[in-house]
Design a protein around this motif. Structure first.
Motif, mmCIF file in Angstrom:
data_model
loop_
_atom_site.group_PDB
_atom_site.id
_atom_site.type_symbol
_atom_site.label_atom_id
_atom_site.label_comp_id
_atom_site.label_asym_id
_atom_site.label_seq_id
_atom_site.Cartn_x
_atom_site.Cartn_y
_atom_site.Cartn_z
ATOM 1 N N PRO A 206 -4.112 39.717 60.021
ATOM 2 C CA PRO A 206 -4.601 40.639 61.058
ATOM 3 C C PRO A 206 -5.939 41.278 60.734
ATOM 4 C CG PRO A 206 -2.263 40.993 60.623
ATOM 5 C CD PRO A 206 -2.762 40.062 59.557
ATOM 6 N N GLU A 207 -6.178 41.574 59.444
ATOM 7 C CA GLU A 207 -7.438 42.200 59.065
ATOM 8 C C GLU A 207 -8.605 41.251 59.325
ATOM 9 O OE1 GLU A 207 -7.286 43.636 55.107
ATOM 10 O OE2 GLU A 207 -5.672 45.089 55.500
ATOM 11 N N HIS A 208 -8.428 39.972 58.964
ATOM 12 C CA HIS A 208 -9.488 38.996 59.182
ATOM 13 C C HIS A 208 -9.762 38.824 60.671
ATOM 14 C CE1 HIS A 208 -8.813 36.864 55.046
ATOM 15 N NE2 HIS A 208 -9.274 38.104 54.945
ATOM 16 N N VAL A 209 -8.695 38.798 61.459
ATOM 17 C CA VAL A 209 -8.844 38.623 62.908
ATOM 18 C C VAL A 209 -9.619 39.792 63.507
ATOM 19 C CG1 VAL A 209 -7.637 38.459 65.110
ATOM 20 C CG2 VAL A 209 -6.770 37.210 63.127
ATOM 21 N N ALA A 210 -9.283 41.002 63.094
ATOM 22 C CA ALA A 210 -9.985 42.182 63.601
ATOM 23 C C ALA A 210 -11.456 42.143 63.213
ATOM 24 C CB ALA A 210 -9.320 43.445 63.052
ATOM 25 N N GLU A 211 -11.731 41.694 61.978
ATOM 26 C CA GLU A 211 -13.117 41.605 61.522
ATOM 27 C C GLU A 211 -13.902 40.591 62.350
ATOM 28 O OE1 GLU A 211 -13.074 40.687 57.404
ATOM 29 O OE2 GLU A 211 -12.095 42.562 56.803
ATOM 30 N N ILE A 212 -13.285 39.454 62.617
ATOM 31 C CA ILE A 212 -13.995 38.396 63.325
ATOM 32 C C ILE A 212 -14.234 38.773 64.770
ATOM 33 C CG2 ILE A 212 -12.303 36.810 64.372
ATOM 34 C CD1 ILE A 212 -15.085 35.859 61.945
ATOM 35 N N GLN A 213 -13.284 39.494 65.369
ATOM 36 C CA GLN A 213 -13.487 39.925 66.753
ATOM 37 C C GLN A 213 -14.622 40.934 66.833
ATOM 38 O OE1 GLN A 213 -9.500 41.177 67.754
ATOM 39 N NE2 GLN A 213 -8.993 39.208 68.685
ATOM 40 N N GLY A 214 -14.731 41.756 65.789
ATOM 41 C CA GLY A 214 -15.847 42.692 65.751
ATOM 42 C C GLY A 214 -17.173 41.985 65.553
ATOM 43 N N ALA A 215 -17.171 40.980 64.663
ATOM 44 C CA ALA A 215 -18.399 40.239 64.386
ATOM 45 C C ALA A 215 -18.819 39.359 65.558
ATOM 46 C CB ALA A 215 -18.220 39.378 63.139
ATOM 47 N N ALA A 216 -17.859 38.999 66.409
ATOM 48 C CA ALA A 216 -18.159 38.118 67.541
ATOM 49 C C ALA A 216 -18.952 38.813 68.625
ATOM 50 C CB ALA A 216 -16.853 37.564 68.128
ATOM 51 N N GLY A 217 -19.071 40.122 68.525
ATOM 52 C CA GLY A 217 -19.806 40.850 69.548
ATOM 53 C C GLY A 217 -19.064 40.819 70.877
ATOM 54 N N ARG A 218 -19.767 40.443 71.938
ATOM 55 C CA ARG A 218 -19.146 40.399 73.253
ATOM 56 C C ARG A 218 -18.208 39.204 73.394
ATOM 57 N NH1 ARG A 218 -22.012 39.734 77.686
ATOM 58 N NH2 ARG A 218 -20.895 41.237 78.984
ATOM 59 N N GLY A 219 -18.242 38.268 72.458
ATOM 60 C CA GLY A 219 -17.352 37.127 72.515
ATOM 61 C C GLY A 219 -18.085 35.808 72.677
ATOM 62 N N TYR A 220 -17.316 34.742 72.788
ATOM 63 C CA TYR A 220 -17.861 33.389 72.842
ATOM 64 C C TYR A 220 -17.912 32.876 74.284
ATOM 65 C CZ TYR A 220 -17.603 33.318 67.803
ATOM 66 O OH TYR A 220 -17.803 33.596 66.478
ATOM 67 N N ASP A 221 -18.889 32.013 74.540
ATOM 68 C CA ASP A 221 -19.069 31.475 75.891
ATOM 69 C C ASP A 221 -17.917 30.578 76.307
ATOM 70 O OD1 ASP A 221 -21.711 32.602 76.161
ATOM 71 O OD2 ASP A 221 -22.400 31.035 74.793
ATOM 72 N N LEU A 222 -17.469 29.734 75.377
ATOM 73 C CA LEU A 222 -16.384 28.794 75.646
ATOM 74 C C LEU A 222 -15.388 28.884 74.503
ATOM 75 C CD1 LEU A 222 -15.174 26.377 77.264
ATOM 76 C CD2 LEU A 222 -16.552 24.872 75.813
ATOM 77 N N VAL A 223 -14.118 29.098 74.841
ATOM 78 C CA VAL A 223 -13.070 29.168 73.825
ATOM 79 C C VAL A 223 -11.988 28.145 74.173
ATOM 80 C CG1 VAL A 223 -11.457 30.620 72.561
ATOM 81 C CG2 VAL A 223 -13.512 31.632 73.557
ATOM 82 N N ILE A 224 -11.665 27.305 73.204
ATOM 83 C CA ILE A 224 -10.674 26.249 73.403
ATOM 84 C C ILE A 224 -9.414 26.582 72.622
ATOM 85 C CG2 ILE A 224 -10.151 23.807 73.036
ATOM 86 C CD1 ILE A 224 -13.204 23.292 73.148
ATOM 87 N N ASP A 225 -8.281 26.612 73.313
ATOM 88 C CA ASP A 225 -7.002 26.717 72.614
ATOM 89 C C ASP A 225 -6.509 25.305 72.359
ATOM 90 O OD1 ASP A 225 -4.454 27.219 71.624
ATOM 91 O OD2 ASP A 225 -3.608 27.260 73.643
ATOM 92 N N ALA A 226 -6.618 24.862 71.111
ATOM 93 C CA ALA A 226 -6.184 23.525 70.723
ATOM 94 C C ALA A 226 -4.829 23.564 70.028
ATOM 95 C CB ALA A 226 -7.221 22.870 69.804
ATOM 96 N N SER A 227 -4.134 24.668 70.151
ATOM 97 C CA SER A 227 -2.834 24.844 69.508
ATOM 98 C C SER A 227 -1.702 24.843 70.540
ATOM 99 C CB SER A 227 -2.806 26.142 68.701
ATOM 100 O OG SER A 227 -1.495 26.501 68.338
ATOM 101 N N GLY A 228 -1.745 25.833 71.419
ATOM 102 C CA GLY A 228 -0.689 25.944 72.418
ATOM 103 C C GLY A 228 0.423 26.886 72.047
ATOM 104 N N SER A 229 0.339 27.518 70.881
ATOM 105 C CA SER A 229 1.325 28.533 70.524
ATOM 106 C C SER A 229 0.976 29.822 71.260
ATOM 107 C CB SER A 229 1.328 28.774 69.017
ATOM 108 O OG SER A 229 0.142 29.448 68.620
#
Length: 332
Positions: A206-229
């Motif tokens: 969870p800590e890494h996820v929170a960090e990456i969402q912060g670093a992503a700024g407003r977010g990504y133009d295209l996001v692909i869910d290649a998992s499905g979970s």
């Protein structure tokens, strides 16, 4: 003929099955190697309602026609005359079938018979490890074709399995910049970095996820869910910028909850991507022939007779392996 048959959840067994007879307009293919797809793993584990025992699983193949020519085959069979087929959307055919699904035997066997229009010759310069990726890569070619991202787009991929890796490689060739890949397998994340990912994150922390969402700024133009979970699907929306696009590809879970209020407020555009058309399949093969897409260092071979071991390994401990091939015919 020899065939590896799914007989119960978590169990496959070698059996003798009748050799298929090629009907008018069909070609018999002697299978040399068969690829193991994530959907085969789902079936093997008993998670696929459309894969019920006893069934020969598998839909990816590299083989030879009776004339000795090496081939791959499009395993998605469409009727050719419904509205979807006539409009070029054969993947949305009213009565589509897939090898290794429902009542249609698959490629974990010595032979299969298919309409000649489904069969594509491959040059001898293309190894089996490369050629076996034609079908999974066709899914990704189709995804990018319908998503149509703008040049220099920021890309995030949730899921670092075969489809995630192919999405990464294809996305880079489609103009992606600043590519993030999220997964829970550190070994696969290391592979994604080798393949060109700018950033990777272990989604199980969870800590890494929170960090990456912060670093992503407003977010990504295209996001692909290649998992499905369910967690992966929500993460795809979380990583998407306001006005960005989420493409749902993975089919691990039948249902999942999404925070739609947050996504409505961000005006996310959502695209579902399923399978591919013959055009996508041919374009995928062309990419492989030119050497632009290759996962050979992360591809394993095991004999068909060791199918139980191979499927268990890919189900529970894939390690760095992204692709498993079952050797049906002995190498010459």
């Amino acid at each position: 003929m020899r065939a590896l048959v799914y007989t119960a959840p978590g169990k496959v067994e070698m059996e003798q099955r009748p050799r298929p007879e090629a009907r008018t307009g069909e070609q018999e293919i002697a299978i040399e190697v068969a690829g193991v797809c994530g959907s085969d793993i789902s079936g093997f584990l008993g998670h696929s309602a459309l894969r019920r025992p006893p069934l020969v699983l598998g839909h990816e193949l590299v083989g030879r026609r009776p004339d000795g020519k090496r081939v791959v085959a499009n395993p998605l069979l469409s009727c050719g005359h419904c509205e979807a087929c006539l409009s070029g959307s054969q993947n949305l055919c009213d009565s589509w079938r897939l090898l290794g699904l429902g009542n249609t035997p698959g490629t974990f066997a010595e032979y299969v018979a298919l309409p000649a229009t489904q069969v594509y010759e491959v040059p001898d310069s293309l190894t089996a490890e490369q050629a076996i990726l034609t079908e999974p890569l066709a899914n990704i070619v189709h995804l990018f074709r319908i998503a149509s991202p703008q040049p220099l787009f920021r890309l995030a991929i949730v899921g670092a399995g075969t489809m995630g890796a192919l999405a990464l490689l294809t996305g880079l060739r489609a103009g992606a910049r600043d590519v993030l890949v999220a997964d829970v397998n550190d070994q696969r994340l290391e592979t994604m970095r080798k393949l060109g990912a700018s950033t990777t994150v272990n989604a199980g922390n969870p800590e890494h996820v929170a960090e990456i969402q912060g670093a992503a700024g407003r977010g990504y133009d295209l996001v692909i869910d290649a998992s499905g979970s369910p967690p992966a699907r929500q993460m795809a929306f979380d990583l998407c910028r306001p006005g960005g696009q989420v493409v749902l590809l993975g089919m691990a879970a039948q249902r999942s909850e999404i925070n739609f209020i947050a996504s409505i407020r961000k005006e996310h555009r959502v695209v579902m991507s399923f399978a591919y058309t013959p055009v996508d399949f041919k374009r995928a093969l062309d990419l492989l022939i030119t050497g632009e897409i290759d996962l050979t260092p992360w591809t394993l071979r095991m004999p068909l007779e060791r199918g139980q071991e191979a499927l268990e390994r890919m189900s529970h401990a894939p390690g760095v392996s992204l692709k498993m091939m079952l050797e049906v015919a002995a190498r010459g």
